[in-house]
Enzyme design. Structure first.
Site, PDB file in Angstrom:
ATOM      1  N   GLU A 196       0.863  -1.179   0.000  1.00 14.75           N
ATOM      2  CA  GLU A 196       0.000   0.000   0.000  1.00 14.75           C
ATOM      3  C   GLU A 196       0.898   1.226   0.000  1.00 14.75           C
ATOM      4  OE1 GLU A 196      -2.655  -0.090   3.314  1.00 14.75           O
ATOM      5  OE2 GLU A 196      -3.265  -2.136   2.861  1.00 14.75           O
TER       6      GLU A 196
ATOM      7  N   ASP B 260      -5.299   8.580  10.787  1.00 15.82           N
ATOM      8  CA  ASP B 260      -3.955   8.063  11.016  1.00 15.82           C
ATOM      9  C   ASP B 260      -3.454   8.395  12.401  1.00 15.82           C
ATOM     10  OD1 ASP B 260      -3.740   7.091   8.389  1.00 15.82           O
ATOM     11  OD2 ASP B 260      -3.302   9.104   7.672  1.00 15.82           O
TER      12      ASP B 260
END
Length: 254
Positions: A46, A57
């Protein structure tokens, strides 16, 4: 033509997927990191497209994102860096990021570029399922891209069934409700969640992300799932050891 993701998911083994932020630690590390991960037996990659406002995140990935932006990483720069990546790399490559940069680039232009380069799929956590289906699904299909949806322990079974129906690759199974990069090991709650999803017999295999950092957590996560994704732990490793020693990192997982 069959998508590389689907081909990889058919392999008879647990898959290790690695996430890293493009343009980190240094702007021009992107290609080297991708090539080294493949050489060391990683199954899928990814590629994180950094964004200035990364809501989902944890601090590790946020910091790498900020650093990459300071290094000068942009969508166009990433496309330039990886334009010849298929000459040297054959495993599935997925771009993961927020929908805003894709929208700014132009959704069709972005999808077309992905197809030209050989990107297999996208993970855009803030693109809602219904918006995707109404506005973008036809474009993704036109350019042969798999869109990967996320589920969490809070996602209802009904919603999971909808996501499974709309998916044509794998489902990204977020292990906890917290942001990325926290927690050590998986508790009873996570194990129950893994088992609950396994019992649903979804048509798409699941790959677990968040909280996987070593052999133990990889084994736990893949007991019922097809594979696991490591992000924060790999970025921490890049931060301390640099991109030259990737083989050491992968050996610790497998």
């Amino acid at each position: 033509m069959s998508n590389r993701i689907n081909t990889k998911l058919k392999e008879d083994k647990k898959l290790l997927s690695i996430y890293f932020t493009a343009g980190y630690p240094s702007l021009n590390d992107t290609v080297q990191i991708i090539e080294d991960l493949e050489k060391n037996g990683v199954d899928m990659i990814e590629i994180g497209l950094p964004f200035s406002d990364p809501l989902a995140d944890g601090p590790t990935i946020q910091e790498s994102s900020t650093a990459a932006l300071h290094n000068g990483m942009t969508t166009e720069t990433l496309f330039q860096q990886i334009k010849d990546i298929r000459k040297s790399v054959s495993i599935p490559l997925i771009i993961m990021g927020y929908f805003n940069p894709v929208l700014q680039y132009g959704v069709e232009a972005f999808c077309q570029k992905c197809q030209e380069i050989g990107i297999d799929g996208l993970i855009l956590p803030d693109l809602p399922l219904d918006v995707y289906q109404e506005e973008y699904e036809a474009l993704f299909k036109k350019y042969g891209l798999i869109n990967v949806f996320l589920i969490t322990p809070q996602t209802s079974n009904e919603r999971i069934a909808e996501i499974d129906k709309a998916s044509n690759g794998f489902i990204y199974m977020v292990s906890t409700a917290s942001v990325t990069g926290s927690k050590s090991g998986f508790g009873k709650e996570q194990e129950n969640y893994f088992e609950r999803i396994a019992a649903m017999n979804l048509k798409n295999p699941q790959i677990v992300g968040f909280g996987i950092k070593d052999k133990e957590t990889f084994t736990q996560a893949t007991k019922t799932a097809k594979g696991a994704i490591i992000g924060s732990a790999f970025i921490k490793f890049l931060n301390s050891s640099g991109p030259k020693s990737i083989s050491q990192f992968v050996k610790k997982i497998r």
